[in-house]
Design a protein around this motif. Structure first.
Motif, short mmCIF file in Angstrom:
data_model
loop_
_atom_site.label_atom_id
_atom_site.label_comp_id
_atom_site.label_asym_id
_atom_site.label_seq_id
_atom_site.Cartn_x
_atom_site.Cartn_y
_atom_site.Cartn_z
N GLU A 85 31.35 -26.77 17.23
CA GLU A 85 30.51 -25.58 17.07
C GLU A 85 30.21 -24.90 18.40
O GLU A 85 30.21 -23.67 18.49
N GLU A 86 29.97 -25.67 19.44
CA GLU A 86 29.50 -25.10 20.70
C GLU A 86 30.62 -24.56 21.58
O GLU A 86 30.38 -23.70 22.43
N ASN A 87 31.82 -25.06 21.41
CA ASN A 87 32.93 -24.62 22.26
C ASN A 87 33.91 -23.76 21.49
O ASN A 87 33.93 -23.77 20.26
N VAL A 88 34.73 -23.02 22.21
CA VAL A 88 35.69 -22.11 21.60
C VAL A 88 36.97 -22.86 21.23
O VAL A 88 37.57 -23.53 22.08
N LYS A 89 37.37 -22.75 19.98
CA LYS A 89 38.50 -23.51 19.45
C LYS A 89 39.76 -23.34 20.29
O LYS A 89 40.42 -24.33 20.65
N GLU A 90 40.09 -22.10 20.64
CA GLU A 90 41.33 -21.84 21.40
C GLU A 90 41.29 -22.48 22.79
O GLU A 90 42.31 -22.98 23.29
#
Length: 268
Positions: A85-90
């Motif tokens: 949730e907190e970090n960007v998937k890419e």
């Protein structure tokens, strides 16, 4: 070689206990400190404010949403801790092509326990992690005796302009539930936008204004109270509701006091 599955279903392999750890999750950074991994942690984000000494002394690798790949490459981590949730998937997918990245996905107390135990196992701190998880579990089991017999309907705001709240399937929603509060927006998903009118029609008796990510203050209570004269509006510590990890231990006493305060006001 040891294999570990993260909370999103991916697996990583570690040859030894990691000696160069980067944390991209503030609450898990604090957990690493509790697990006594001072020498092993080489990088954190600018939002990893606990412990304060690490914020001053550790390498910063950007924010949770904008990690600095060049700094991470220079640090050559043998384990990166991230969160769905907190970090960007890419960004996480890119880092995963270069380093072992373990991703947490914490939606309730049980998944928080699993995260604590797994990180303890991966880092060679299983004993401390087990003791911490057991202490938290004991404290939350005792919390039930403080909870009101009938759940108090509440709303919880995390943002302003537009107002945003927490829906079901979130860690904050689970924390509200175990405290004996009924989240009036639990039927909605994740972090929906709402209006003053939505709050009026929700039937909530208390409205919590979180200290993060939006820093609500007393002036916001004053503004909202004019629109919601019959609702108890209270500032709450967002870290206690949203930081899964070692912060859950002091959160227990905080919740006990909060429950008593809300009960006292609502019953008067």
């Amino acid at each position: 070689m040891h294999s570990f599955s993260d909370q999103t279903g991916n697996s990583i392999s570690l040859l030894n206990f990691p000696k160069r750890i980067i944390s991209l999750v503030p609450s898990q950074t604090e957990l690493l400190y509790t697990l006594q991994l001072d020498e092993e942690v080489v990088g954190i984000t600018k939002f990893c404010v606990h412990p304060e000494i690490w914020l001053r002394t550790k390498n910063r690798v950007g924010g949770t949403k904008d990690v600095k790949f060049d700094i991470i490459e220079q640090l050559q981590p043998d384990l990166i801790l991230a969160n769905k949730e907190e970090n960007v998937k890419e960004q996480i997918e890119y880092l995963s092509t270069k380093f072992p990245v373990w991703v947490s996905d914490v939606e309730d107390i049980q998944s928080a326990y699993e995260m604590i135990l797994q990180i303890g196992s991966m880092t060679g701190k299983g004993v401390i992690a087990n003791e911490l998880a057991a202490a938290i579990a004991k404290g939350f089991s005792e919390l039930h005796s403080f909870a009101p017999p009938t759940k108090i309907p509440v709303g919880y705001l995390i943002w302003k302009n537009p107002f945003m709240t927490v829906g079901g399937g979130t860690f904050i929603n689970n924390m509200l539930d175990v405290c004996g509060f009924k989240n009036v927006f639990a039927s909605q998903k994740r972090y929906p936008e709402i209006t003053i009118e939505d709050i009026k029609q929700s039937g909530c008796k208390a409205l919590f204004l979180s200290s993060e990510p939006y820093p609500f203050k007393q002036k916001h209570i004053d503004e909202l109270q004019k629109e919601l004269p019959g609702v108890v509006i209270k500032l709450v510590d967002g870290e206690m509701f949203s930081w899964y990890g070692s912060r859950m231990l002091p959160a227990i006493e905080y919740f006990k006091r909060l429950i008593q305060e809300v009960l006292l006001i609502c019953n008067n």
